[in-house]
Scaffold this active site. Structure first.
Site, PDB file in Angstrom:
ATOM      1  CG  HIS A   1      -2.179  -0.858   0.933  1.00  0.00           C
ATOM      2  ND1 HIS A   1      -2.118  -2.212   0.789  1.00  0.00           N
ATOM      3  CD2 HIS A   1      -3.473  -0.520   0.740  1.00  0.00           C
ATOM      4  CE1 HIS A   1      -3.328  -2.678   0.555  1.00  0.00           C
ATOM      5  NE2 HIS A   1      -4.172  -1.670   0.513  1.00  0.00           N
TER       6      HIS A   1
ATOM      7  CB  SER B   1      -1.862  -2.308  -7.184  1.00  0.00           C
ATOM      8  OG  SER B   1      -2.548  -2.633  -6.014  1.00  0.00           O
TER       9      SER B   1
ATOM     10  CE  LYS C   1     -10.322  -7.705 -13.737  1.00  0.00           C
ATOM     11  NZ  LYS C   1     -10.086  -6.838 -14.887  1.00  0.00           N
ATOM     12  CG  ASP C   2      -9.960  -8.975  -6.112  1.00  0.00           C
ATOM     13  OD1 ASP C   2      -9.368  -9.315  -7.144  1.00  0.00           O
ATOM     14  OD2 ASP C   2      -9.485  -8.181  -5.285  1.00  0.00           O
TER      15      ASP C   2
ATOM     16  CD  GLU D   1       0.973 -33.908  -1.821  1.00  0.00           C
ATOM     17  OE1 GLU D   1       0.919 -34.969  -2.471  1.00  0.00           O
ATOM     18  OE2 GLU D   1      -0.036 -33.277  -1.474  1.00  0.00           O
TER      19      GLU D   1
END
Lengths: 189, 432
Positions: free
Chosen positions: B219, B223, B247-248, B291
């Site tokens: 922040h 971004s 959007k998220d 894995e």
């Protein structure tokens, strides 16, 4: 649809009452998310309920043949103590002589036993006050002022029918669900 | 700590004013993920993955806490308690499958998030700290995932624990004592299982703490964005809420749909059948593999087959494997190109995709048995991995001639829109 309503502004889609498509989408999306959240929370809470293996221990069989009149034993059901008591005829007559008006939780001996099995008193060994195990089932334990059970935690006294007579407990010792498999075998649960 | 045009929280009711004067938590949320956080207007769907990673972490923490209520971290009871969860506990199968496949989904999201950062140069100044914290989170995730995989105490759990703690025995002189210290014994047993469980419960909360630092560091410069150029004015940004919450939110819906499909219809798609066999210290499974999310690193570990420069192969493998991740800490200073987005770096773009292909190849090699030709291929792929960061990237940064950057984010967006709306056969000539 047979009728097509005239659309004045297809992009905004605002109806006469000021509610537009976007409002509808907001409400629909958030409602859907809320329903989804509840659907996820249910298993997260339900996992704390007794699991299948705990429920599978929910019944137990006890052989009564070794319990002489006047004796009591402690056994275990659902990880909790159960008292099985073979009442003497004298105890039965003492119990039946008590008037119902004297009882905090009025129940007769017949209410608390199976038909024709008046001498077999089967109760939970869990004080109805706060869950301690009352004394009186083991040999030589204090049976309290009423000749039944006596809870050492807070002084609740039960009579020979395990009815509460004195002290803070509100109810008689609970009678679990049970049935006689034969004259000498009882299944609890 | 934000752009001058960021809106400030204004409490409206008497109650919110009362709260704001005493504990300005709503103000904090507003300027972190609300209308008070201006975000570049041109973010694409790759920017969903930070939010999705946070969601995946929360899913792991919540499902993990309820699983811990039923799990028994003892060598005798662990395997049976997991079967108990699967068969007896109410909805236990759902919780365990959500947690086990949730780990894989978490890594899918994190890998996309990392490659997003690599492609769009999100690690470059002034965002180096975000990248460093991100690599730290990745390391913590790997440790947590490894210890979590040991807990079911199946064959793969046991032998995985044996092999991974064996890394430490490669350290000269003090290796074996360190290994015994970590295990609390000579082989994985009660002591190791108990401490792995304690740490597996602890580390996610450490990750959560570092995630908060990661977001805090984000922040400050704000971004990044697909063009890689800085925000210049207010019209380059939109408020986080409602634009990017929506959007998220759409990304979350897609993610949860895919997650539900795997949890409900193919929960064992990435599980090893060997891990449904209880741990047996006397018998190693024929083919041990970690894995899937560890395959590329496992391939690098196994790439060293002979002693080299007086150092044993075992130590080389361990050094190379850790180096392959630690290298990422230096990336902001290895890549000296001032252009962030690979969209404007034609030469680097080729090498970026070559790196992606190389890592996928390493992954395939990590899954394959340790025999030819896989060993040679993993050696070449491992060499290329290091060459990318240590040789190719510095050279490319120096010699590359990047494409002209747009003047602003808004200009880039508008140019794209004009192109999309232009009639067929008519192309917009970029103004030179």
């Amino acid at each position: 649809m047979a009728t097509v309503e005239p659309v004045h502004n297809p992009e905004a889609g605002t109806a006469a009452d000021g509610v537009d498509r976007r409002d509808f989408i907001h409400v629909a999306a958030l409602t859907f998310a809320g329903v989804g959240a509840v659907a996820v929370v249910l298993p997260l809470v339900n996992q704390m309920n007794p699991s299948a293996d705990v429920l599978a221990q929910a019944s137990t069989e006890v052989d009564l043949s070794a319990i002489k009149p006047g004796m009591a034993i402690k056994t275990m059901w659902r990880k909790q103590p159960v008292f099985i008591r073979n009442l003497t005829p004298q105890e039965i007559s003492t119990i039946n002589a008590v008037p119902m008006s004297e009882l905090r939780d009025p129940q007769s001996l017949a209410d608390r036993t199976k038909p024709n099995k008046l001498n077999w008193l089967i109760t939970m060994g869990v004080c109805t006050h706060l869950g301690c195990v009352p004394l009186g089932a083991g040999a030589g334990e204090d049976r309290g002022p009423f000749g039944g059970y006596f809870c050492p935690c807070h002084g609740s006294a039960y009579d020979a029918a395990a009815r509460i007579r004195k002290g803070p407990a509100p109810k008689n010792l609970e009678v679990p669900e049970y049935s006689f498999k034969s004259d000498t075998v009882v299944q609890i649960g | 700590m934000s752009f001058p045009w960021a809106k400030h929280y204004e409490p409206k009711s008497a109650f919110t004013k009362w709260i704001d004067a005493r504990l300005p938590l709503p103000r904090f949320v507003y300027s972190a993920v609300g209308g008070g956080y201006p975000v570049p207007r041109n973010l694409n769907y790759f920017w969903n993955f930070g939010f999705l990673a946070g969601l995946a972490l929360m899913i792991q923490i919540v499902s993990g806490i309820v699983l811990a209520m039923h799990y028994d971290p003892s060598a005798v009871g662990a395997f049976n308690s997991v079967e108990h969860i699967m068969r007896d506990v109410n909805s236990g199968w759902f919780l365990r499958y959500a947690h086990a496949t949730g780990a894989s989904f978490f890594f899918i999201v994190i890998y996309i998030h990392i490659f997003r950062g690599l492609y769009f140069g999100s690690y470059k100044a002034p965002r180096e700290m975000i990248w460093l914290l991100g690599v730290l989170i990745f390391l913590l995730m790997m440790a947590t995932a490894f210890m979590g995989y040991v807990l079911p105490w199946g064959q793969m759990s046991f032998w995985g624990a044996r092999v991974i703690t064996g890394f430490f025995s490669a350290i000269p002189f003090v290796g074996e004592p360190i290994r015994q210290l970590l295990l609390g014994g000579f082989a994985p047993d009660d002591a190791a299982l108990n401490r792995f469980f304690a740490l597996h419960y602890l580390l996610p909360f450490v990750i959560l703490g570092v995630v908060i630092l990661h977001i805090w560091a984000l922040h400050i410069p704000g971004s990044s964005n697909p063009t890689g150029i800085e925000v210049k004015e207010e019209q380059d940004t939109v408020p986080f809420h409602p634009y990017y919450t929506a959007k998220d939110g759409f990304g979350v819906a897609v993610y949860l749909t895919l997650f539900a499909i795997v949890v409900f219809f193919m929960p064992n798609i990435v599980a090893s059948p060997d891990n449904y066999i209880p741990a047996n210290p006397l018998s190693t499974p024929a083919h041990i593999e970690p894995e899937w999310y560890f395959w590329p690193f496992y391939a690098i570990l196994r790439a060293f087959t002979g002693d080299f420069m007086g150092v044993p192969a075992k130590l080389w493998g361990v050094i190379a494997m850790f180096a392959s991740i630690l290298l990422l800490f230096f990336l902001p200073w290895i890549d000296t190109s001032p252009v962030r987005s690979t969209n404007y770096r034609p030469l680097y773009k080729k090498f970026f995709w070559a790196l992606v292909a190389d890592i996928l190849l390493l992954g395939w090699m990590g899954k394959s048995p340790a025999e030819q030709p896989y060993v040679v291929i993993s050696q070449l792929a491992a060499i290329y991995y290091f060459a990318h960061f240590l040789i190719i990237l510095p050279i490319v940064s120096r010699i590359e001639r990047p494409l002209p950057l747009p003047m602003s984010i808004t200009e880039a967006v508008l140019a794209k829109n004009n192109k999309a709306h232009a009639p067929v056969g008519l192309t917009v000539q970029p103004a030179e």
